[in-house]
Design an enzyme around this catalytic site. Structure first.
Site, PDB file in Angstrom:
ATOM      1  CG  ASP A  66      39.588  37.050  40.303  1.00 18.23           C
ATOM      2  OD1 ASP A  66      38.594  36.594  39.707  1.00 18.23           O
ATOM      3  OD2 ASP A  66      39.498  37.665  41.378  1.00 18.23           O
ATOM      4  CD  GLU A 125      41.687  34.453  46.773  1.00 23.04           C
ATOM      5  OE1 GLU A 125      42.074  34.999  47.833  1.00 23.04           O
ATOM      6  OE2 GLU A 125      40.505  34.457  46.405  1.00 23.04           O
TER       7      GLU A 125
HETATM    8  C1  LIG Z   1      37.994  38.896  47.522  1.00 26.06           C
HETATM    9  C2  LIG Z   1      38.932  38.232  48.452  1.00 26.06           C
HETATM   10  O1  LIG Z   1      38.538  37.401  49.246  1.00 26.06           O
HETATM   11  N1  LIG Z   1      40.221  38.569  48.345  1.00 26.06           N
HETATM   12  C3  LIG Z   1      41.246  38.070  49.206  1.00 26.06           C
HETATM   13  C4  LIG Z   1      42.565  38.681  48.807  1.00 26.06           C
HETATM   14  C5  LIG Z   1      43.733  38.129  49.598  1.00 26.06           C
HETATM   15  C6  LIG Z   1      44.911  39.034  49.668  1.00 26.06           C
HETATM   16  C7  LIG Z   1      46.084  38.467  50.428  1.00 26.06           C
HETATM   17  N2  LIG Z   1      46.377  37.093  50.133  1.00 26.06           N
HETATM   18  C8  LIG Z   1      45.851  38.627  51.929  1.00 26.06           C
HETATM   19  O2  LIG Z   1      45.420  37.689  52.593  1.00 26.06           O
HETATM   20  O3  LIG Z   1      46.143  39.705  52.465  1.00 26.06           O
HETATM   21  C9  LIG Z   1      40.932  38.404  50.664  1.00 26.06           C
HETATM   22  O4  LIG Z   1      41.352  37.627  51.544  1.00 26.06           O
HETATM   23  O5  LIG Z   1      40.291  39.435  50.962  1.00 26.06           O
END
Ligand SMILES: CC(=O)N[C@@H](CCC[C@H](N)C(=O)O)C(=O)O
Length: 371
Positions: A66, A125
């Site tokens: 990413d 993200e």
């Molecule tokens: C690995 C990581 O930290 N990923 C993020 C992905 C975010 C997804 C989306 N924006 C949400 O907040 O639902 C995480 O916050 O887990």
């Protein structure tokens, strides 16, 4: 290539989802320096797809990184801290990109028998790059779809040298959650003539805390976090508008649907009780990351025999990753890579240990070579 320097230069220019223009141009520049007839470089929105032809291919092995940053004001005090005020690579995607570039360089210098493809994917993200990238691959470039796909995520809480994963569910289903409340604002001295959205939002925030504790099966699990709350304009005006911003995490798609139903019912009750309008937007939704059993077992058994690598069978986590769209479509595997930092993911002081860069590309290359 000096991967530490590359990681630091990328760290200075974090950009959020689908705004990764400088990042894309930086990556193109570095990849351009690897000039090789074996490379095919394709732009996809603000990301890149790079194919490296193997010497006698029978399949295509894929790697995904990413590339986006987060809207966080960096507080590391590092000399190479973000130059983009209010944005930071606080989830390690700068490290992920440097590792992918290191791997790419090895694949170009010492081609595998098989073809390899590396995805520099935007918007992990949010709002999510994996799903539209997959749609584009399927409709426009099915030849770039790999037979199996791998990815890592740094784990600040694990020491450098650790790789951790498991077969099956690794990361949760996620849904963003944006709730807007609209009522009748007015003069602070005449509350009886208004419908105060600060009070309604506060009540809703407290009621949302009961969804996981009172509505989700205790033998199952879920998270509902409101990370941002805003209301009103100034101190002596009763708020006409309020907004809650959060995220929902569950271990199954069914649990996600039932949590959402409960959120909707609480919002309706706030509408009635506080005489206002409440609207919900679920933003980006990510599928759970479901590691293919066979890939996970083969990766763990390979890694446990590599000197200086500690292979750990990890637990599932409530983190989300749009890599879940890949695991739904292809045999795919994600793993945590220890990056020992005193601060966790999404923290303004996150400072991953750069020693990870000194061995991870070679570790991945060797793994790919024997597949
Ligand atoms: C690995 C990581 O930290 N990923 C993020 C992905 C975010 C997804 C989306 N924006 C949400 O907040 O639902 C995480 O916050 O887990």
């Amino acid at each position: 290539m000096d991967l530490i320097q590359i990681r630091r230069e990328l760290h200075e220019i974090p950009e959020i989802g689908f705004q990764e223009f400088k990042t894309q141009s930086y990556l193109k520049d570095i990849i351009g320096r690897m000039a090789s007839e074996r490379i095919e470089l394709v732009e996809w929105r603000t990301g890149l797809v790079v194919k490296v032809s193997g010497s006698s291919p029978e399949k295509t092995i894929g790697w995904r990184t990413d590339i986006d940053g987060l809207p966080i004001r960096e507080e590391t005090g590092l000399p190479f801290a973000s130059r983009h005020e209010g944005f930071m690579h606080a989830c390690g995607h700068d490290v992920h990109m440097a590792i992918a570039l290191g791997l790419l360089e090895l694949l170009v210098e010492r081609p595998l028998n098989d073809d390899a493809v590396i995805f520099f994917q935007p918007a992990e993200e949010g709002p999510g790059g994996a799903q539209p990238l997959l749609e584009w691959l399927e409709t426009e470039r099915p030849d770039l779809l790999p037979d199996e796909l791998f990815a890592l995520h740094i784990a600040p809480e694990l020491p450098v040298g650790t790789v951790a994963t498991k077969p099956g569910l690794l990361f949760a289903n996620t849904s963003e959650l944006f709730i807007d409340l609209h009522g009748k604002g007015g003069h602070a001295a005449y509350p009886h003539q208004t419908r105060d959205m600060a009070v309604a939002a506060a009540a809703l925030l407290m009621q949302l805390q009961t969804v996981v504790s009172r509505n989700v099966d205790p033998m199952d699990s879920a998270v509902l976090t409101v990370g941002k709350m805003s209301a009103g304009t100034v101190q002596n005006i009763i708020a006409e508008r309020a907004r809650l911003e959060g995220t929902i995490r569950t271990l199954t798609p069914e649990a996600m649907e039932s949590v959402k139903k409960r959120v909707e019912s609480l919002c309706r009750s706030i509408e009635e009780g506080y005489e206002c309008q409440v609207s919900i937007d679920y933003g980006a939704n990510y599928r759970q990351v479901d590691n293919e059993e066979r890939l996970a077992e083969s990766f763990l058994s390979y890694a446990q025999d590599v000197p200086d690598i500690q292979a750990v069978r990890s637990k599932a986590a409530m983190t989300g990753e749009d890599f879940g769209y890949f695991t739904e479509r292809l045999p795919a595997l994600m793993f945590w890579a220890g990056a020992g930092s005193g601060y966790g993911l999404h923290h303004a002081k996150l400072a991953p240990d750069e020693r990870l860069l000194s061995f991870m590309p070679e570790f991945l290359y060797d793994y790919f070579k024997q597949r």
